[in-house]
Scaffold this active site. Structure first.
Site, mmCIF file in Angstrom:
data_model
loop_
_atom_site.group_PDB
_atom_site.id
_atom_site.type_symbol
_atom_site.label_atom_id
_atom_site.label_comp_id
_atom_site.label_asym_id
_atom_site.label_seq_id
_atom_site.Cartn_x
_atom_site.Cartn_y
_atom_site.Cartn_z
ATOM 1 N N SER A 41 12.795 -41.467 38.544
ATOM 2 C CA SER A 41 12.134 -41.942 39.757
ATOM 3 C C SER A 41 12.893 -41.490 40.999
ATOM 4 C CB SER A 41 12.044 -43.472 39.737
ATOM 5 O OG SER A 41 11.257 -43.918 38.657
ATOM 6 N N ARG A 94 9.383 -38.833 30.846
ATOM 7 C CA ARG A 94 10.389 -39.663 30.175
ATOM 8 C C ARG A 94 9.696 -40.810 29.453
ATOM 9 N NH1 ARG A 94 15.176 -41.185 33.836
ATOM 10 N NH2 ARG A 94 16.598 -40.118 32.397
ATOM 11 N N HIS A 96 10.337 -44.393 28.066
ATOM 12 C CA HIS A 96 11.322 -45.464 28.233
ATOM 13 C C HIS A 96 11.390 -46.341 26.981
ATOM 14 C CE1 HIS A 96 10.774 -44.317 32.441
ATOM 15 N NE2 HIS A 96 11.925 -44.898 32.680
ATOM 16 N N GLU A 195 16.357 -57.397 35.799
ATOM 17 C CA GLU A 195 17.446 -58.281 35.394
ATOM 18 C C GLU A 195 17.431 -59.552 36.250
ATOM 19 O OE1 GLU A 195 17.949 -55.193 36.815
ATOM 20 O OE2 GLU A 195 17.776 -54.124 34.918
#
Length: 274
Positions: A41, A94, A96, A195
């Site tokens: 990104s 990609r 993930h 998180e």
């Protein structure tokens, strides 16, 4: 037995990578690549500056590759030729870990890059910063990582030394291009949720400086394949609890777009020195 994906067991992931590399050779007309770059990104525009495009095509035309599930990933593979004559494989697709396709698919791009002949793997990402001095848009070298996925791309009794996983030599090359580059330890969480503030403080307590949802598993696979690894994080936002505002994926996209001209130029100049 019918396989639902080329990488599903009992397939050999390295044989699949060899097939994917043959696909790339056919689609590009380039039988050997020297450097591979995964654009995360915010890093997508770097390909325009690295070298002359030899070929570009959807990643889904290559065995084992999937369409990117995240905005900010371009979904293509490109072969470039630098001014010095090096062949660079640009991976804009990609997979993930949080997509729950399994680690084999997460690291397939890296294993494919190695199968094309690449000896250097440059991994980039957009991530949250724990250090308050890092403002959104700051590029940071990855000096090491902490893998909190509780998983590994290595299968069986495969013991790989990770002491200098993020090459000190390559970081010195990067700093010769931009001496102001800071560095830090990247902590890969499973995702896809961001998180919590407590988890960020845990990451800080165990030695982390950057938090994200990619890169660590890819780096391990690159080392297994014998590649030298250089890692860059674009700090797109302060991590949870460091930032006074709630986190959003749009914030990541916006920060990446704002930083694109600077970090793309930086990455191109570093690759020109590899």
């Amino acid at each position: 037995m019918t396989l639902t994906h080329p990488l599903d067991a009992p397939a050999d992931p390295f044989e699949v990578a060899q097939t994917a590399a043959a696909d790339i050779a056919r689609l590009t007309g380039v039988d050997h690549h020297d450097i591979a770059v995964t654009l995360g990104s915010g890093w997508g525009k770097a390909a325009e500056l690295i070298g002359e495009t030899v070929a570009e095509f959807p990643a889904t035309e290559v065995t084992g590759f999937s369409r990117p599930a995240v905005e900010g990933h371009v979904g293509t593979i490109r072969s470039l030729r630098t001014a010095s004559g090096q062949a660079v494989l640009i991976i804009g697709a990609r997979t993930h870990y949080y997509e729950a396709h399994g680690v084999r698919r997460v690291v397939h791009s890296v294993r494919t890059a190695a199968a094309t002949g690449a000896k250097t793997m440059v991994l980039t990402n957009g991530a949250g910063g724990i250090r308050e001095t890092w403002k959104p848009g700051t590029p940071v070298l990855i000096s090491d990582h902490i893998n909190l996925t509780a998983d590994s791309p290595l299968e069986g009794a495969t013991f790989i030394d990770l002491t200098d996983l993020y090459s000190q030599r390559l970081r010195e090359v990067a700093r010769s291009v931009d001496p102001s580059l800071d560095e830090g330890v990247y902590v890969q969480f499973r995702g896809p949720h961001y998180e919590t503030p407590a988890e960020v403080q845990m990451a800080k307590a165990i030695g982390g400086h950057i938090v994200g949802m990619s890169t660590a598993l890819e780096a391990i696979a690159a080392r297994e394949a014998g590649m030298e690894v250089l890692g860059f994080s674009l700090i797109t936002n302060p991590a949870a609890g460091i930032s006074p505002t709630p986190l959003s994926h749009q914030e990541v996209i916006d920060a990446g777009r704002a930083a694109e001209p600077v970090i793309s130029d930086l990455l191109a100049r570093v690759i020109g020195q590899l």
